[in-house]
Design a protein around this motif. Structure first.
Motif, short mmCIF file in Angstrom:
data_model
loop_
_atom_site.label_atom_id
_atom_site.label_comp_id
_atom_site.label_asym_id
_atom_site.label_seq_id
_atom_site.Cartn_x
_atom_site.Cartn_y
_atom_site.Cartn_z
N ASP A 329 0.64 -1.14 -0.03
CA ASP A 329 0.05 0.01 0.00
C ASP A 329 0.85 1.14 0.09
N ASN A 330 1.83 1.16 0.86
CA ASN A 330 2.82 2.52 0.84
C ASN A 330 3.54 2.61 -0.33
N ALA A 331 4.12 1.47 -1.15
CA ALA A 331 4.79 1.46 -2.22
C ALA A 331 3.87 2.23 -3.15
N VAL A 332 2.62 1.67 -3.24
CA VAL A 332 1.93 2.48 -4.38
C VAL A 332 1.60 3.96 -3.99
N LYS A 333 1.40 4.05 -2.71
CA LYS A 333 1.06 5.36 -2.20
C LYS A 333 2.13 6.35 -2.64
N TYR A 334 3.32 5.98 -2.51
CA TYR A 334 4.39 6.94 -2.54
C TYR A 334 5.27 6.73 -3.81
N THR A 335 4.36 6.18 -4.75
CA THR A 335 5.37 6.20 -6.15
C THR A 335 4.41 6.92 -7.19
N SER A 361 9.87 -3.26 -3.47
CA SER A 361 10.56 -2.24 -3.76
C SER A 361 9.85 -1.24 -4.74
N ASP A 362 9.93 -0.11 -4.67
CA ASP A 362 9.46 0.75 -5.59
C ASP A 362 10.22 1.83 -6.03
N THR A 363 9.82 2.54 -7.21
CA THR A 363 10.49 3.65 -7.87
C THR A 363 10.20 4.99 -7.39
N GLY A 366 11.07 7.95 -2.32
CA GLY A 366 12.13 7.54 -1.47
C GLY A 366 11.94 8.37 -0.03
N ILE A 367 13.02 7.81 0.80
CA ILE A 367 12.91 8.49 2.19
C ILE A 367 14.21 9.07 2.56
N ARG A 368 14.36 10.25 3.11
CA ARG A 368 15.70 10.76 3.44
C ARG A 368 16.28 9.98 4.41
N HIS A 374 12.96 7.32 12.44
CA HIS A 374 11.60 7.32 13.00
C HIS A 374 10.62 6.76 12.06
N LEU A 375 11.21 5.98 10.91
CA LEU A 375 10.07 5.61 10.01
C LEU A 375 9.11 4.64 10.63
N PHE A 376 9.64 3.70 11.87
CA PHE A 376 8.67 2.86 12.52
C PHE A 376 7.89 3.26 13.75
N PHE A 379 2.60 6.93 14.79
CA PHE A 379 2.06 8.33 14.15
C PHE A 379 3.11 9.32 13.53
N SER A 380 4.30 8.78 12.89
CA SER A 380 4.96 9.53 12.37
C SER A 380 4.95 9.50 10.89
N ARG A 381 5.11 10.46 10.24
CA ARG A 381 4.74 10.69 8.92
C ARG A 381 5.97 11.49 8.20
N MET A 382 6.89 11.08 7.38
CA MET A 382 7.85 11.95 6.93
C MET A 382 7.46 12.86 5.68
N ASP A 383 8.23 13.94 5.69
CA ASP A 383 8.01 14.59 4.60
C ASP A 383 6.89 15.22 4.47
N THR A 391 -2.81 10.22 1.82
CA THR A 391 -3.57 10.19 3.27
C THR A 391 -2.82 8.88 3.84
N GLY A 392 -2.83 9.21 5.28
CA GLY A 392 -2.19 8.36 6.11
C GLY A 392 -2.04 8.76 7.53
N SER A 393 -1.79 7.66 8.22
CA SER A 393 -1.90 8.08 9.78
C SER A 393 -0.61 8.08 10.37
N GLY A 394 0.54 7.37 9.45
CA GLY A 394 1.84 7.12 10.33
C GLY A 394 1.72 5.89 11.27
N LEU A 395 0.72 5.00 11.07
CA LEU A 395 0.67 3.92 11.98
C LEU A 395 1.14 2.53 11.47
N GLY A 396 0.90 2.63 10.17
CA GLY A 396 1.00 1.11 9.28
C GLY A 396 2.52 0.67 9.59
N LEU A 397 3.66 1.42 9.54
CA LEU A 397 4.89 0.76 9.72
C LEU A 397 5.08 0.39 10.87
N SER A 398 4.47 1.13 11.95
CA SER A 398 4.82 0.99 13.26
C SER A 398 4.08 -0.55 13.69
P1 ADP Z 1 1.39 6.36 6.62
O1 ADP Z 1 -0.01 6.10 6.81
O2 ADP Z 1 1.55 7.81 6.65
O3 ADP Z 1 1.67 5.87 5.20
P2 ADP Z 1 3.32 4.34 7.71
O4 ADP Z 1 3.61 4.07 8.98
O5 ADP Z 1 2.76 3.40 6.57
O6 ADP Z 1 2.16 5.53 7.77
O7 ADP Z 1 4.60 5.18 6.96
C1 ADP Z 1 5.19 5.99 7.78
C2 ADP Z 1 6.00 7.04 6.59
O8 ADP Z 1 6.93 6.32 6.11
C3 ADP Z 1 5.02 7.52 5.63
O9 ADP Z 1 4.23 8.73 6.03
C4 ADP Z 1 6.08 7.93 4.53
O10 ADP Z 1 6.38 9.24 4.81
C5 ADP Z 1 7.05 7.07 4.78
N1 ADP Z 1 7.05 5.85 3.83
C6 ADP Z 1 6.59 4.53 4.19
N2 ADP Z 1 6.38 3.79 3.18
C7 ADP Z 1 7.22 4.58 2.22
C8 ADP Z 1 7.62 4.18 0.71
N3 ADP Z 1 7.62 2.86 0.24
N4 ADP Z 1 8.16 5.15 -0.11
C9 ADP Z 1 8.51 6.56 0.63
N5 ADP Z 1 8.00 6.78 1.86
C10 ADP Z 1 7.35 5.82 2.51
#
Ligand code: ADP
Length: 889
Positions: A329-335, A361-363, A366-368, A374-376, A379-383, A391-398
């Motif tokens: 889901d994230n890979a598709v969302k952020y690509t 993997s996605d193209t 990317g992530i700084r 703090h990725l995991f 409630f942390s969302r990057m950039d 849309t996202g809550s920052g919960l998925g990866l945690s």
């Molecule tokens: P969210 O619901 O915001 O996607 P996640 O916990 O799944 O929450 O991801 C946390 C943050 O990690 C995202 O807000 C995003 O900034 C970054 N992230 C996660 N997966 C990817 C990815 N495949 N490419 C780029 N950024 C990602």
């Protein structure tokens, strides 16, 4: 009164240290006053001392006041220390018989107080002050015994000492007691707070869990009814609206599920329930989930399955799906362009266990590097700025990380900001069957069709839905519409029993929670219903409760199956299908079987991801065959010529060098790889390996090493090693690294070993003339002219961090080569005889044979490699040059 004084000193709003100091100050004031009074009474005192002691008493009481009224503890402590230790105790010492009286006992309590009242450097300073002050009184007392006022009678000495012992002992005892009391109180209060916090966390969590549960029911209705709209061939406009509802409601459901999971995990109520599952369908199902979104965004979606993965695995399918879906889901969302690839590999650990590696993997964006840490986090969302439309809550990866922790798995990330990300999950799963699945690419599977097809059709099958919620019953009925089964509905348990007495139903879908007779009671009554026709029917529980163990609970109670709400039509169909006998099922969707021939689909094997991959700059001068045999990948450096830019060894060969480099035409330059080029190279390499060790052309030859190191910073699994060698020396190092990697050594071990062995490599060049070397600014004009005038050849040694001319060889080229080889191999006892590598620029086959013979005449090496140099190496040494390398012991 006593209680009031206690409260004044120990008031709850002071910190423990403050309270301790207040006790000490109070006691000091009281005891010093008593001490002074006792002195006055017991001793004959000269009258001038009385006002002095009186003054001291006043200062004492003043500091007491400062401490209590204005809470100036530091000031009060210092005043007390100076007064008591510096003045009162010494006076008491001299006035009350020196060592005879009780003053020395007071000295002891002075030191104890000092330790309690001060901290850090102040403590050291004031303890030193005590020691000095006391020592001074002892020394003065010893040197000037007259100064000590002798006790008037032996009785006075005894009284004074007795008084001191009792006072000091009591003060010490009371202070310890009070502090224990304080600590106990404080501890009890802390425990209380912790308990309250835990209680409030648990109640918050259960409130969240209950709320999420309640919210799921209406979402169920929305998703289901919307699905009906989409299936009913709506107009484009309605289809678009319904499509949006589908997306929004699924998103809402995901978020509700996330909150529910999170609160469960916080309450330690999340458990893993391993069961058998079909690996092939699980991975394809996951891909199916994101396919629609990928198509919408025009992204390429690929699934690569290792064909050796066992077909039936044992694990918590639901949780594994949750992990994969989050990543996909994230890979598709952020690509936004390019694609998403999911690669699944399996490595057998034993007959009963397999290590699954899932790489998403996605193209995408990317992530700084700085965000990685703090990725995991919850409630942390990057950039946030850049991602504000996503849309996202920052919960998925945690949640993913916590689930993997529970499953004993792990997750790692590699990403290049703006280029893409690779998430790698490793998790052990049980193996239930020796059969393996085949690898089929998604497009070949023909999954592009968007038309809904039921898993089966069975017009004769009768299904009874028992649900008090009319809307839910309607959803289930509609979802089963395509299967053509005959559906009837009962709104209560009682109604159901009435119907089962009259009619046989193949399958009964029973809502678990109903007012009146609940699902379990109704099911159990059906089982023993007198004259009941459905005692043997399959009864499937329908429940919105997704808590752990609910499936097991349903089965234990006597249900035959379990379907979770919101109902997924495929899950419902599959659950029902297993209870329908084949004679009433008219059609079953032809599951694409991965077996050869059966589907006529082309199988594609996937490249297995290596544990460690050795890569090197192409200037490492290793033949193509050797590269392939040892599994080494090359980073191509570029040669800039007047005709354009060429990748060394791939697009330009050193044979064409003479075309570019000569004394008066030297327009070909080797360019170092840029940071971006290295980043791209590493990203590509990581798709085929878990860890990359890149050996870069020595730092003294250009910016390759520096740039490779900068690029590697974006990756967690890339290490860069400086070759400190060139040409054949570089080749030796890289080949040795590859051998270690193939022997499964750990990355750290390989890197350490490389650092060691690169010091043992000996490399020398024999260069005809000195033109190129001079043109490259590597030698002085004088050497160049001397070589030209006398027809000499350069003999150059590769040193750590540079190349150095170590001699000039006379004679024709062959003689020079002979001398060079002989010199290079002269220290026979030190030479490792396993391998010698020679690189040449433009030598004929005969010349190459001659070189081999010359080497063998001197030392018998197990392996002699004579290899053509890369353009990069050749551009430093010139045509007809030769380099030779071996390891020293
Ligand atoms: P969210 O619901 O915001 O996607 P996640 O916990 O799944 O929450 O991801 C946390 C943050 O990690 C995202 O807000 C995003 O900034 C970054 N992230 C996660 N997966 C990817 C990815 N495949 N490419 C780029 N950024 C990602």
């Amino acid at each position: 009164m006593l209680e009031k004084i206690k409260q004044l000193i120990l008031g709850n709003d002071y910190s423990i240290r403050e309270r301790m100091i207040r006790i000490i100050i109070a006691f000091s004031a009281v005891s010093a006053t008593l001490g002074i009074l006792e002195c006055m009474l017991v001793m004959k005192m000269s009258s001038f001392l009385i006002p002095v002691l009186g003054l001291l008493l006043v200062i004492m009481l003043f500091s007491f006041y400062v401490a209590f009224r204005y809470r100036k503890y530091k000031l009060a402590s210092v005043m007390i220390e100076l007064l008591v230790v510096g003045i009162i105790f010494p006076i008491m010492f001299f006035l009350s018989g020196g060592l005879e009286g009780g003053a020395t006992v007071w000295y002891a309590i002075g030191i104890v107080f000092t330790y309690i009242m001060f901290q850090g450097r102040a403590r050291i300073g004031f303890v030193a002050f005590c020691v000095v002050s006391y020592a001074a009184t002892y020394v003065l007392g010893y040197l000037f015994p007259d100064w000590v006022v002798v006790m008037p009678t032996p009785m006075s000495a005894y009284v004074d000492s007795f008084f001191a012992v009792i006072m000091v002992g009591s003060i010490g005892g009371i202070i310890i007691n009070l502090s224990l009391e304080m600590f106990e109180k404080e501890h009890a209060a802390n425990m209380d707070k912790t308990r309250q916090l835990e209680e409030s966390r648990d109640s918050k969590n259960s409130l969240l869990a209950n709320m999420s549960h309640e919210i799921r029911t209406p979402i169920n209705a929305i998703i289901g009814l919307n699905e009906m709209i989409l299936r009913s061939n709506p107009s484009d406009e309605i289809a678009e609206y319904a499509g949006d509802i589908r997306i929004a409601s699924k998103m809402l459901l995901t978020q509700v599920n996330d909150v529910l999971d999170l609160s469960r995990m916080e309450m330690d109520k999340m458990n893993i329930f391993p069961a058998k599952y079909d690996a092939d369908s699980l991975f394809h199902e996951m891909i199916e989930f994101v396919r629609g979104e990928c198509e919408k965004k025009n992204l390429e979606l690929r699934l690569e399955l290792d064909e050796k993965i066992p077909a039936v695995l044992v694990g918590d399918e639901k949780r594994l799906k949750q992990v994969i879906l989050n990543l996909l889901d994230n890979a598709v969302k952020y690509t936004n362009k390019g694609g998403v690839t999911m690669t699944i590999q399996g490595e057998n650990i034993s007959d009963t266990e397999v290590m699954l590696t899932i790489i998403v993997s996605d193209t995408g964006i990317g992530i700084r590097k700085e965000d990685m840490a703090h990725l995991f986090d919850t409630f942390s969302r990057m950039d946030e700025k850049k991602n504000k439309h996503i849309t996202g809550s920052g919960l998925g990866l945690s949640i993913v990380r916590q689930l993997l922790d529970l499953m004993g798995g792990e997750i790692s990330v590699d990403s290049i900001y703006t280029k893409g990300s690779v998430f790698t999950v490793k998790v052990k799963q049980g193996v239930s069957s020796k059969l393996t699945i085949g690898a089929i690419s998604i497009r070949e599977r023909g999954l592009s069709s968007n038309v809904y097809k039921p898993a089966f059709e069975a017009p004769e099958a009768r299904v009874l839905i028992v649900d008090d919620n009319r809307m839910n019953a309607l959803v289930a009925t509609r979802l089963l519409g395509a299967t053509k089964v005959q559906v009837e509905v009962a709104e209560t348990g009682e109604k159901c029993l009435e119907m089962t007495r009259k009619k046989y139903y193949h399958v009964i879908l029973m809502d678990y929670l109903m007012p009146g007779m609940d699902g379990t009671q109704t099911m159990q009554t059906i089982r023993r219903q007198e004259n009941g026709l459905c005692r043997e029917s399959a009864i499937i529980a329908l429940t919105g409760n997704t808590s752990e163990g609910i499936r097991e609970q349903c089965m234990a109670e006597g249900f035959d199956g379990y379907v979770e709400k919101p109902i997924q039509s495929r899950a419902l169909e599959m659950e029902i299908l297993q209870f329908l006998s084949s004679d009433i099922v008219e059609y079953v969707e032809h599951e694409i079987v991965s077996g050869e021939g059966e589907s006529g689909l082309q199988k594609i094997g996937i490249k297995k991801r290596k544990k460690i991959l050795i890569t090197a700059d192409c200037a490492c001068d290793i033949s193509r065959e050797q590269l392939e045999e040892l599994g080494i990948e090359l980073m191509y450096l570029y040669v800039r010529t007047p005709s354009g830019r060429f990748a060394d060894t791939r697009e330009i060969d050193m044979d064409s060098m003479s075309e570019w480099i000569s004394v008066d035409h030297s327009d070909a330059f080797v360019e170092s790889g840029t940071v971006e080029e290295y980043e791209e190279f590493f990203a590509e390499m990581l798709s085929g390996a878990e860890f990359v060790i890149h050996i870069s052309l020595s730092a003294f030859t250009g910016k390759n090493y520096e740039n490779a190191v900068a690029a590697a910073k974006g990756f967690n699994h890339v290490r860069v090693v400086d070759s400190a060698q060139v040409s054949c020396g570089f080749a030796l190092l890289v080949m040795q690294a590859a051998k270690m990697a193939n022997a499964n050594c750990e990355p750290e071990v390989i890197c350490d070993e490389l650092e060691r062995i690169k010091q043992t490599i000996q490399t020398r060049f024999i260069m005809p003339g000195a033109e190129i070397y001079y043109l490259r600014g590597q030698t002085r004009e004088l050497t160049f002219k001397a070589c030209k005038f006398f027809g000499l050849h350069l003999f150059v040694k590769v040193m750590p961090e540079k190349m150095k001319v170590v001699g000039l060889l006379a004679g024709d080229l062959q003689q020079a080569r002979k001398q060079g080889i002989a010199w290079h191999l002269r220290r026979k006892h030190k030479i490792n005889r396993d391998i010698v590598v020679v690189t040449h620029v433009g030598c004929t086959l005969e010349e190459q044979e001659w070189i081999k013979k010359e080497i063998s005449k001197r030392i018998h090496f197990k392996q002699i490699i004579v290899q053509k140099a890369s353009f990069t190496s050749a551009s430093f040494s010139g045509t007809k040059s030769l380099a030779i390398s071996h390891f020293e012991e």
